[in-house]
Design a protein around this motif. Sequence first.
Motif, short mmCIF file in Angstrom:
data_model
loop_
_atom_site.label_atom_id
_atom_site.label_comp_id
_atom_site.label_asym_id
_atom_site.label_seq_id
_atom_site.Cartn_x
_atom_site.Cartn_y
_atom_site.Cartn_z
N ALA A 1 -19.99 -15.39 15.86
CA ALA A 1 -20.69 -14.88 14.68
C ALA A 1 -22.04 -14.24 15.01
N ASP A 2 -22.75 -14.77 15.99
CA ASP A 2 -24.05 -14.22 16.35
C ASP A 2 -23.93 -12.86 17.04
N ASP A 3 -22.76 -12.52 17.54
CA ASP A 3 -22.57 -11.28 18.28
C ASP A 3 -21.89 -10.18 17.45
N ARG A 4 -21.53 -10.50 16.22
CA ARG A 4 -20.83 -9.52 15.37
C ARG A 4 -21.72 -8.32 15.05
N ARG A 5 -21.10 -7.15 14.99
CA ARG A 5 -21.79 -5.94 14.55
C ARG A 5 -21.47 -5.65 13.10
N THR A 6 -20.50 -6.37 12.56
CA THR A 6 -20.06 -6.15 11.19
C THR A 6 -20.19 -7.43 10.38
N CYS A 7 -20.19 -7.28 9.07
CA CYS A 7 -20.28 -8.42 8.17
C CYS A 7 -18.88 -8.77 7.67
N TRP A 8 -18.42 -9.97 7.96
CA TRP A 8 -17.10 -10.41 7.54
C TRP A 8 -17.03 -10.52 6.02
N THR A 9 -18.09 -10.95 5.41
CA THR A 9 -18.12 -11.15 3.96
C THR A 9 -18.08 -9.83 3.20
N HIS A 10 -18.92 -8.88 3.62
CA HIS A 10 -19.06 -7.63 2.87
C HIS A 10 -18.26 -6.47 3.44
N GLN A 11 -17.61 -6.66 4.59
CA GLN A 11 -16.81 -5.62 5.22
C GLN A 11 -17.62 -4.33 5.41
N CYS A 12 -18.83 -4.49 5.99
CA CYS A 12 -19.69 -3.35 6.26
C CYS A 12 -20.42 -3.62 7.58
N TRP A 13 -21.27 -2.69 7.99
CA TRP A 13 -22.08 -2.92 9.18
C TRP A 13 -23.07 -4.04 8.89
N ALA A 14 -23.31 -4.89 9.85
CA ALA A 14 -24.17 -6.06 9.64
C ALA A 14 -25.56 -5.68 9.17
N GLU A 15 -26.13 -4.61 9.70
CA GLU A 15 -27.49 -4.23 9.31
C GLU A 15 -27.56 -3.74 7.87
N ASP A 16 -26.42 -3.34 7.29
CA ASP A 16 -26.41 -2.86 5.91
C ASP A 16 -26.59 -3.99 4.89
N CYS A 17 -26.32 -5.21 5.28
CA CYS A 17 -26.45 -6.30 4.32
C CYS A 17 -27.24 -7.49 4.88
N ALA A 18 -28.02 -7.25 5.91
CA ALA A 18 -28.77 -8.33 6.55
C ALA A 18 -29.75 -9.02 5.61
#
Length: 47
Positions: free
Chosen positions: A18-35
């Motif tokens: 989970a700490d290495d993901r580039r995407t958000c599993w919850t929101h199905q978007c790029w991780a930085e888009d919903c950080a």
Amino acid sequence: MDQKLAAALVEDDAGMHADDRRTCWTHQCWAEDCADDPMHTRPSALY
């Protein structure tokens, strides 16, 4: 959803820590888009 994001979601879902993901599993978007989403920054506030 563009093909690059779709491919990244599949790759991240294939056992990536989970700490290495580039995407958000919850929101199905790029991780930085919903950080800053409260679900990520203060999960206890949602309950």
